[in-house]
Design a protein around this motif. Sequence first.
Motif, PDB file in Angstrom:
ATOM      1  N   LEU A 171     -25.918 -24.431   5.220  1.00 16.23           N
ATOM      2  CA  LEU A 171     -26.359 -25.718   5.755  1.00 16.23           C
ATOM      3  C   LEU A 171     -27.530 -26.223   4.928  1.00 16.23           C
ATOM      4  CD1 LEU A 171     -26.123 -27.817   8.132  1.00 16.23           C
ATOM      5  CD2 LEU A 171     -28.011 -26.546   9.188  1.00 16.23           C
ATOM      6  N   ASP A 172     -27.381 -27.408   4.362  1.00 19.39           N
ATOM      7  CA  ASP A 172     -28.486 -28.060   3.654  1.00 19.39           C
ATOM      8  C   ASP A 172     -29.114 -29.063   4.612  1.00 19.39           C
ATOM      9  OD1 ASP A 172     -29.909 -30.110   2.067  1.00 19.39           O
ATOM     10  OD2 ASP A 172     -29.139 -29.007   0.337  1.00 19.39           O
ATOM     11  N   THR A 173     -30.390 -28.889   4.915  1.00 15.12           N
ATOM     12  CA  THR A 173     -31.034 -29.741   5.919  1.00 15.12           C
ATOM     13  C   THR A 173     -31.133 -31.197   5.464  1.00 15.12           C
ATOM     14  OG1 THR A 173     -33.212 -29.056   5.080  1.00 15.12           O
ATOM     15  CG2 THR A 173     -32.339 -27.879   7.007  1.00 15.12           C
ATOM     16  N   ALA A 174     -31.394 -31.425   4.173  1.00 12.85           N
ATOM     17  CA  ALA A 174     -31.468 -32.802   3.681  1.00 12.85           C
ATOM     18  C   ALA A 174     -30.093 -33.451   3.716  1.00 12.85           C
ATOM     19  CB  ALA A 174     -32.038 -32.834   2.267  1.00 12.85           C
ATOM     20  N   HIS A 175     -29.058 -32.690   3.353  1.00 12.06           N
ATOM     21  CA  HIS A 175     -27.699 -33.232   3.386  1.00 12.06           C
ATOM     22  C   HIS A 175     -27.284 -33.556   4.820  1.00 12.06           C
ATOM     23  CE1 HIS A 175     -26.575 -30.972  -0.595  1.00 12.06           C
ATOM     24  NE2 HIS A 175     -27.504 -31.896  -0.759  1.00 12.06           N
ATOM     25  N   ALA A 176     -27.535 -32.628   5.730  1.00 14.50           N
ATOM     26  CA  ALA A 176     -27.167 -32.852   7.128  1.00 14.50           C
ATOM     27  C   ALA A 176     -27.873 -34.094   7.677  1.00 14.50           C
ATOM     28  CB  ALA A 176     -27.512 -31.627   7.966  1.00 14.50           C
ATOM     29  N   PHE A 177     -29.145 -34.239   7.353  1.00 20.09           N
ATOM     30  CA  PHE A 177     -29.930 -35.390   7.801  1.00 20.09           C
ATOM     31  C   PHE A 177     -29.339 -36.679   7.232  1.00 20.09           C
ATOM     32  CE2 PHE A 177     -33.842 -38.078   7.561  1.00 20.09           C
ATOM     33  CZ  PHE A 177     -34.211 -38.036   8.901  1.00 20.09           C
ATOM     34  N   ALA A 178     -29.013 -36.660   5.940  1.00 21.77           N
ATOM     35  CA  ALA A 178     -28.418 -37.834   5.302  1.00 21.77           C
ATOM     36  C   ALA A 178     -27.070 -38.178   5.918  1.00 21.77           C
ATOM     37  CB  ALA A 178     -28.269 -37.601   3.808  1.00 21.77           C
ATOM     38  N   VAL A 208     -29.427 -21.220   4.382  1.00 19.62           N
ATOM     39  CA  VAL A 208     -29.865 -22.597   4.579  1.00 19.62           C
ATOM     40  C   VAL A 208     -30.557 -23.076   3.319  1.00 19.62           C
ATOM     41  CG1 VAL A 208     -31.552 -24.064   5.768  1.00 19.62           C
ATOM     42  CG2 VAL A 208     -30.090 -22.522   7.090  1.00 19.62           C
ATOM     43  N   HIS A 209     -30.152 -24.232   2.820  1.00 20.52           N
ATOM     44  CA  HIS A 209     -30.933 -24.931   1.809  1.00 20.52           C
ATOM     45  C   HIS A 209     -31.948 -25.779   2.571  1.00 20.52           C
ATOM     46  CE1 HIS A 209     -27.626 -24.746  -1.523  1.00 20.52           C
ATOM     47  NE2 HIS A 209     -28.261 -23.606  -1.355  1.00 20.52           N
ATOM     48  N   LEU A 210     -33.187 -25.335   2.563  1.00 20.89           N
ATOM     49  CA  LEU A 210     -34.224 -25.993   3.353  1.00 20.89           C
ATOM     50  C   LEU A 210     -34.911 -27.048   2.500  1.00 20.89           C
ATOM     51  CD1 LEU A 210     -35.486 -25.697   6.252  1.00 20.89           C
ATOM     52  CD2 LEU A 210     -37.374 -24.509   5.120  1.00 20.89           C
ATOM     53  N   ASN A 211     -34.580 -28.296   2.778  1.00 18.50           N
ATOM     54  CA  ASN A 211     -35.121 -29.422   2.018  1.00 18.50           C
ATOM     55  C   ASN A 211     -35.462 -30.562   2.966  1.00 18.50           C
ATOM     56  OD1 ASN A 211     -34.435 -28.303  -0.694  1.00 18.50           O
ATOM     57  ND2 ASN A 211     -32.332 -28.574   0.040  1.00 18.50           N
ATOM     58  N   ASP A 212     -36.569 -31.242   2.701  1.00 17.89           N
ATOM     59  CA  ASP A 212     -36.857 -32.485   3.414  1.00 17.89           C
ATOM     60  C   ASP A 212     -36.143 -33.618   2.680  1.00 17.89           C
ATOM     61  OD1 ASP A 212     -38.014 -34.337   5.199  1.00 17.89           O
ATOM     62  OD2 ASP A 212     -39.867 -33.168   5.288  1.00 17.89           O
ATOM     63  N   SER A 213     -36.154 -34.806   3.260  1.00 13.98           N
ATOM     64  CA  SER A 213     -35.384 -35.930   2.722  1.00 13.98           C
ATOM     65  C   SER A 213     -36.268 -37.138   2.432  1.00 13.98           C
ATOM     66  CB  SER A 213     -34.300 -36.326   3.720  1.00 13.98           C
ATOM     67  OG  SER A 213     -33.622 -37.494   3.290  1.00 13.98           O
ATOM     68  N   LYS A 214     -36.043 -37.748   1.275  1.00 12.23           N
ATOM     69  CA  LYS A 214     -36.770 -38.963   0.935  1.00 12.23           C
ATOM     70  C   LYS A 214     -36.174 -40.206   1.591  1.00 12.23           C
ATOM     71  CE  LYS A 214     -38.736 -37.512  -3.486  1.00 12.23           C
ATOM     72  NZ  LYS A 214     -38.904 -37.831  -4.923  1.00 12.23           N
ATOM     73  N   HIS A 215     -35.033 -40.029   2.245  1.00  9.94           N
ATOM     74  CA  HIS A 215     -34.357 -41.183   2.844  1.00  9.94           C
ATOM     75  C   HIS A 215     -34.107 -40.936   4.329  1.00  9.94           C
ATOM     76  CE1 HIS A 215     -33.749 -42.897  -1.134  1.00  9.94           C
ATOM     77  NE2 HIS A 215     -33.414 -41.682  -1.533  1.00  9.94           N
ATOM     78  N   GLU A 216     -33.863 -42.002   5.049  1.00 10.71           N
ATOM     79  CA  GLU A 216     -33.731 -41.931   6.499  1.00 10.71           C
ATOM     80  C   GLU A 216     -32.403 -41.299   6.913  1.00 10.71           C
ATOM     81  OE1 GLU A 216     -34.389 -45.799   8.076  1.00 10.71           O
ATOM     82  OE2 GLU A 216     -36.510 -45.847   7.517  1.00 10.71           O
ATOM     83  N   CYS A 217     -32.357 -40.893   8.162  1.00 12.21           N
ATOM     84  CA  CYS A 217     -31.167 -40.243   8.723  1.00 12.21           C
ATOM     85  C   CYS A 217     -29.964 -41.180   8.667  1.00 12.21           C
ATOM     86  CB  CYS A 217     -31.452 -39.834  10.167  1.00 12.21           C
ATOM     87  SG  CYS A 217     -30.117 -38.916  10.956  1.00 12.21           S
ATOM     88  N   GLY A 218     -28.825 -40.626   8.249  1.00 15.27           N
ATOM     89  CA  GLY A 218     -27.585 -41.374   8.244  1.00 15.27           C
ATOM     90  C   GLY A 218     -27.364 -42.283   7.066  1.00 15.27           C
ATOM     91  N   THR A 219     -28.224 -42.227   6.047  1.00 11.25           N
ATOM     92  CA  THR A 219     -28.091 -43.111   4.890  1.00 11.25           C
ATOM     93  C   THR A 219     -27.122 -42.570   3.845  1.00 11.25           C
ATOM     94  OG1 THR A 219     -29.974 -42.045   3.805  1.00 11.25           O
ATOM     95  CG2 THR A 219     -30.440 -43.992   5.153  1.00 11.25           C
ATOM     96  N   PRO A 252     -31.550 -16.620   5.551  1.00 16.23           N
ATOM     97  CA  PRO A 252     -32.302 -16.879   4.316  1.00 16.23           C
ATOM     98  C   PRO A 252     -32.501 -18.378   4.099  1.00 16.23           C
ATOM     99  CG  PRO A 252     -30.493 -15.350   3.916  1.00 16.23           C
ATOM    100  CD  PRO A 252     -30.284 -15.917   5.284  1.00 16.23           C
ATOM    101  N   LEU A 253     -33.714 -18.769   3.767  1.00 11.06           N
ATOM    102  CA  LEU A 253     -34.064 -20.165   3.524  1.00 11.06           C
ATOM    103  C   LEU A 253     -34.330 -20.345   2.032  1.00 11.06           C
ATOM    104  CD1 LEU A 253     -36.626 -20.504   6.469  1.00 11.06           C
ATOM    105  CD2 LEU A 253     -34.155 -20.968   6.541  1.00 11.06           C
ATOM    106  N   VAL A 254     -33.484 -21.120   1.369  1.00 14.00           N
ATOM    107  CA  VAL A 254     -33.598 -21.337  -0.074  1.00 14.00           C
ATOM    108  C   VAL A 254     -33.968 -22.793  -0.325  1.00 14.00           C
ATOM    109  CG1 VAL A 254     -32.403 -21.295  -2.281  1.00 14.00           C
ATOM    110  CG2 VAL A 254     -31.953 -19.500  -0.599  1.00 14.00           C
ATOM    111  N   LEU A 255     -35.054 -23.018  -1.032  1.00 15.60           N
ATOM    112  CA  LEU A 255     -35.564 -24.359  -1.260  1.00 15.60           C
ATOM    113  C   LEU A 255     -35.047 -24.946  -2.565  1.00 15.60           C
ATOM    114  CD1 LEU A 255     -37.493 -23.118   0.889  1.00 15.60           C
ATOM    115  CD2 LEU A 255     -39.324 -24.472  -0.134  1.00 15.60           C
ATOM    116  N   GLU A 256     -34.725 -26.251  -2.514  1.00 19.49           N
ATOM    117  CA  GLU A 256     -34.375 -27.032  -3.694  1.00 19.49           C
ATOM    118  C   GLU A 256     -35.269 -28.277  -3.728  1.00 19.49           C
ATOM    119  OE1 GLU A 256     -29.595 -26.136  -3.728  1.00 19.49           O
ATOM    120  OE2 GLU A 256     -30.398 -27.630  -2.345  1.00 19.49           O
ATOM    121  N   THR A 257     -36.527 -28.079  -3.394  1.00 20.61           N
ATOM    122  CA  THR A 257     -37.501 -29.161  -3.296  1.00 20.61           C
ATOM    123  C   THR A 257     -37.931 -29.627  -4.684  1.00 20.61           C
ATOM    124  OG1 THR A 257     -39.098 -27.381  -2.922  1.00 20.61           O
ATOM    125  CG2 THR A 257     -38.374 -28.624  -1.004  1.00 20.61           C
TER     126      THR A 257
END
Length: 278
Positions: A171-178, A208-219, A252-257
């Motif tokens: 699960l990529d958190t930024a992808h899921a958010f997007a 988990v690919h733990l990443n924050d997102s530069k764009h809003e949810c659902g974009t 495991p939390l793997v970052l691609e920040t």
Amino acid sequence: MRVGAHVSIAGGVDNAVGNELDVGGNCGQIFTHSPQVWQDPNIDDDEAEAFRDDTSESLDGPWVIHSSYLVNLCTPKDDLREKSVDSMQKEVEAAEKLDIPYVNVHLGAHTGAGVEQGLDNAVSALDELEIPDSVTVLVESDAGSGTKLGGDIDHLAYVLEESEQDLEICLDTAHAFAAGYDLSTPQGVADTLAELDDAVGFENLACVHLNDSKHECGTNKDEHAHIGEGHIGEDGMHAFVNHEDVVEYDVPLVLETPHEDGRGFEWNIQKVRELRDA
């Protein structure tokens, strides 16, 4: 807590271990070659032995190999499918050589074939692989732009259910958010992970690919931000890394920040450690 980053193998795959330690990680991810070209892994026996030994001595693990960005398992095009399957076969063989338990792949895009046919294409492509017993292929969640599949958790569930292979997910958190899963609040995190558990079973969340997102949810826009400083934000990230199942299963939390604003993986890994409650 197992947390690390996607690090370089420049100069030899065995250099990845030192690169991971330099940023404070104890698990991580690599490409075996440039992800932008069709290229086979080129790992000699001495490099592989050094990688295995150094990993065993210095890291908690696991490592993950990320497949080439060119791989498209959903494609209706025979030539691209053949290249994708061949590339994935080489990756799982490299993983076996390196004692890496996981190879991570995006489903790809159906490019007009339709969702159902695209998912069936992915299943049949994955079923062509001869995966070593020590290796598991992880299907990664996607941001869902265009005809790309994997943005919907049900897509992941379908592939795991229909494939003859013993697959798991990343699960990529930024992808899921997007893709529309709102991870910016504790309730949103709880709802998303409950849906994931219902669809695929939390025991099948291997990374988990733990990443924050530069764009809003659902974009459907996939651009990663520093942990806690994007639209998921600190509240969402705190809720995610402290979610009872994430902690219990020691995912495991793997970052691609990003590397920007004078900060890179070291800063982000430390941020994750600070967010995890004592």
